[in-house]
Design an enzyme around this catalytic site. Structure first.
Site, PDB file in Angstrom:
ATOM      1  N   LYS A  38       0.844  -1.201   0.000  1.00 16.79           N
ATOM      2  CA  LYS A  38       0.000   0.000   0.000  1.00 16.79           C
ATOM      3  C   LYS A  38       0.877   1.249   0.000  1.00 16.79           C
ATOM      4  O   LYS A  38       1.809   1.370   0.800  1.00 16.79           O
ATOM      5  CB  LYS A  38      -0.901   0.015   1.239  1.00 16.79           C
ATOM      6  CG  LYS A  38      -1.820   1.224   1.301  1.00 16.79           C
ATOM      7  CD  LYS A  38      -2.858   1.077   2.394  1.00 16.79           C
ATOM      8  CE  LYS A  38      -2.401   1.591   3.728  1.00 16.79           C
ATOM      9  NZ  LYS A  38      -2.374   3.058   3.841  1.00 16.79           N
ATOM     10  N   ASP A  65      -3.587   4.298  -1.578  1.00 15.46           N
ATOM     11  CA  ASP A  65      -4.451   4.749  -0.477  1.00 15.46           C
ATOM     12  C   ASP A  65      -4.460   6.271  -0.463  1.00 15.46           C
ATOM     13  O   ASP A  65      -3.767   6.898   0.323  1.00 15.46           O
ATOM     14  CB  ASP A  65      -3.931   4.167   0.838  1.00 15.46           C
ATOM     15  CG  ASP A  65      -4.775   4.626   2.014  1.00 15.46           C
ATOM     16  OD1 ASP A  65      -5.940   5.025   1.792  1.00 15.46           O
ATOM     17  OD2 ASP A  65      -4.263   4.598   3.148  1.00 15.46           O
ATOM     18  N   LYS A  67      -7.431   8.075  -0.400  1.00 12.81           N
ATOM     19  CA  LYS A  67      -8.630   8.526   0.347  1.00 12.81           C
ATOM     20  C   LYS A  67      -9.234   9.779  -0.270  1.00 12.81           C
ATOM     21  O   LYS A  67      -9.387  10.817   0.373  1.00 12.81           O
ATOM     22  CB  LYS A  67      -8.305   8.756   1.817  1.00 12.81           C
ATOM     23  CG  LYS A  67      -7.951   7.478   2.563  1.00 12.81           C
ATOM     24  CD  LYS A  67      -7.940   7.714   4.056  1.00 12.81           C
ATOM     25  CE  LYS A  67      -7.562   6.466   4.818  1.00 12.81           C
ATOM     26  NZ  LYS A  67      -6.171   6.040   4.623  1.00 12.81           N
ATOM     27  N   ASP A  70     -14.074  14.737  -2.763  1.00 12.35           N
ATOM     28  CA  ASP A  70     -14.175  16.074  -3.354  1.00 12.35           C
ATOM     29  C   ASP A  70     -15.508  16.111  -4.097  1.00 12.35           C
ATOM     30  O   ASP A  70     -16.304  15.164  -3.990  1.00 12.35           O
ATOM     31  CB  ASP A  70     -12.973  16.304  -4.304  1.00 12.35           C
ATOM     32  CG  ASP A  70     -12.618  17.781  -4.443  1.00 12.35           C
ATOM     33  OD1 ASP A  70     -13.544  18.612  -4.604  1.00 12.35           O
ATOM     34  OD2 ASP A  70     -11.421  18.103  -4.410  1.00 12.35           O
ATOM     35  N   THR A 120      -9.997   3.700  11.543  1.00 16.89           N
ATOM     36  CA  THR A 120      -9.755   2.812  12.687  1.00 16.89           C
ATOM     37  C   THR A 120      -9.104   3.531  13.870  1.00 16.89           C
ATOM     38  O   THR A 120      -8.995   2.955  14.946  1.00 16.89           O
ATOM     39  CB  THR A 120      -8.876   1.620  12.274  1.00 16.89           C
ATOM     40  OG1 THR A 120      -7.686   2.131  11.652  1.00 16.89           O
ATOM     41  CG2 THR A 120      -9.602   0.711  11.304  1.00 16.89           C
ATOM     42  N   ARG A 211       3.241  -0.159  10.672  1.00 13.83           N
ATOM     43  CA  ARG A 211       4.361  -0.047  11.617  1.00 13.83           C
ATOM     44  C   ARG A 211       4.829  -1.356  12.247  1.00 13.83           C
ATOM     45  O   ARG A 211       6.048  -1.513  12.437  1.00 13.83           O
ATOM     46  CB  ARG A 211       4.017   1.008  12.686  1.00 13.83           C
ATOM     47  CG  ARG A 211       4.039   2.418  12.125  1.00 13.83           C
ATOM     48  CD  ARG A 211       3.282   3.409  12.967  1.00 13.83           C
ATOM     49  NE  ARG A 211       1.839   3.211  12.868  1.00 13.83           N
ATOM     50  CZ  ARG A 211       0.929   4.001  13.447  1.00 13.83           C
ATOM     51  NH1 ARG A 211       1.331   5.036  14.182  1.00 13.83           N
ATOM     52  NH2 ARG A 211      -0.354   3.764  13.290  1.00 13.83           N
TER      53      ARG A 211
HETATM   54  O1  OMP Z   1      -7.364   3.327   4.314  1.00 14.54           O
HETATM   55  C1  OMP Z   1      -6.522   2.823   5.062  1.00 14.54           C
HETATM   56  O2  OMP Z   1      -5.642   2.080   4.643  1.00 14.54           O
HETATM   57  C2  OMP Z   1      -6.669   3.071   6.509  1.00 14.54           C
HETATM   58  C3  OMP Z   1      -7.964   3.248   6.953  1.00 14.54           C
HETATM   59  C4  OMP Z   1      -8.224   3.258   8.337  1.00 14.54           C
HETATM   60  O3  OMP Z   1      -9.367   3.341   8.782  1.00 14.54           O
HETATM   61  N1  OMP Z   1      -7.171   3.116   9.188  1.00 14.54           N
HETATM   62  C5  OMP Z   1      -5.878   3.000   8.757  1.00 14.54           C
HETATM   63  O4  OMP Z   1      -4.977   2.844   9.602  1.00 14.54           O
HETATM   64  N2  OMP Z   1      -5.602   3.027   7.410  1.00 14.54           N
HETATM   65  C6  OMP Z   1      -4.204   2.971   6.925  1.00 14.54           C
HETATM   66  O5  OMP Z   1      -3.644   1.705   7.298  1.00 14.54           O
HETATM   67  C7  OMP Z   1      -2.297   1.843   7.704  1.00 14.54           C
HETATM   68  C8  OMP Z   1      -2.158   1.314   9.110  1.00 14.54           C
HETATM   69  O6  OMP Z   1      -0.839   1.471   9.519  1.00 14.54           O
HETATM   70  P1  OMP Z   1      -0.324   0.918  10.917  1.00 14.54           P
HETATM   71  O7  OMP Z   1      -1.174   1.508  11.998  1.00 14.54           O
HETATM   72  O8  OMP Z   1       1.109   1.424  10.963  1.00 14.54           O
HETATM   73  O9  OMP Z   1      -0.427  -0.583  10.857  1.00 14.54           O
HETATM   74  C9  OMP Z   1      -1.927   3.311   7.542  1.00 14.54           C
HETATM   75  O10 OMP Z   1      -1.282   3.444   6.287  1.00 14.54           O
HETATM   76  C10 OMP Z   1      -3.262   4.032   7.517  1.00 14.54           C
HETATM   77  O11 OMP Z   1      -3.221   5.181   6.673  1.00 14.54           O
END
Ligand code: OMP
Length: 231
Positions: A38, A65, A67, A70, A120, A211
């Site tokens: 991603k 990603d 998002k 608009d 999330t 992460r």
């Molecule tokens: O659309 C996403 O990927 C996304 C949606 C969401 O609700 N929560 C979320 O954490 N993400 C993405 O998922 C990844 C989670 O990353 P970690 O928290 O480092 O595992 C990040 O790149 C966020 O931008």
């Protein structure tokens, strides 16, 4: 849920890194332990879109990603502009006008549109602060229903909502869940969280993990363990 042939495809590694060179190095270190990457804003605004196209040409799956959200015309044309990069997924926020525009923009390109329901990193208090009166689970279900009505290919939600989202969207659309942490891992800013095994049992199609892999001493080993936990 739509079945995948390669269990590694269930894991999407979030390349939330500053430079394309760092992302290249991480993809090389992970090697054949992962097949799906991603690219979000951080890398996307710094050469990451061309990098995503290169990964796709190498046969890896990619998820843009971005998002998007608009006015309809801007979303539709923006999605159309991304259709030639060879990516598998693109995110938009789950607003009905935005989702309908994205579906129009992706038509014929092979790009699948995922709708982000409620981030999330939000709990009930965060959703209230943003002006939403509905409980998070109800807001996710409402947006999942609207996404299905708009012809969206998949839903981004937390694995906590996966079972209820599945009952709303049916077996053929995808459920993609960030907010995934192996047991004992640091949550960071994630609030609606499950382990990879719990998420799989809840019926997800793909987990997104950043992460816990990108900051690990041995990212390849962590990626392998996550895939094994979901086997
Ligand atoms: O659309 C996403 O990927 C996304 C949606 C969401 O609700 N929560 C979320 O954490 N993400 C993405 O998922 C990844 C989670 O990353 P970690 O928290 O480092 O595992 C990040 O790149 C966020 O931008």
């Amino acid at each position: 849920m739509p079945e995948q042939t390669d269990p590694r495809d269930r894991l999407i590694v979030a390349l939330d890194l500053a430079e394309v060179a760092q992302a290249e190095a991480l993809v090389a270190r992970i090697g054949d332990a992962a097949t799906f990457y991603k690219i979000g804003y951080r890398l996307g605004y710094n050469g990451g879109l061309a990098f995503a196209a290169r990964l796709a040409r190498r046969g890896l799956k990619t998820f843009l990603d971005l998002k998007l959200h608009d006015i309809g015309n801007t979303v539709e044309e923006g999605v159309r502009a991304l259709g030639g990069l060879g990516a598998t997924f693109l995110t938009v926020h789950a607003y009905p006008q935005t989702m309908r525009a994205a579906v129009r923009g992706a038509a014929g390109s092979g790009l699948k549109i995922l709708a982000v329901t409620v981030l999330t990193s939000y709990d009930e208090a965060d959703a209230r602060e943003a002006g939403y009166a509905l409980p998070v689970a109800d807001l996710v279900a409402l947006r999942a229903r609207q996404a299905a009505d708009a012809g969206i290919d998949g839903i981004v939600c937390s694995a906590v909502e996966a079972a209820s989202v599945r009952s709303v969207i049916g077996p053929d659309r995808l459920i993609v869940t960030p907010g995934i942490r192996p047991a004992g891992a640091d949550l960071g800013d994630q609030k609606r969280v499950m382990t990879p095994g719990q998420a799989r049992a809840a019926g997800i199609d793909h987990v997104v993990v950043g992460r816990p892999i990108t900051a690990a001493d041995d990212p390849r080993a962590v990626a392998k363990a996550i895939v094994a936990e979901m086997a």
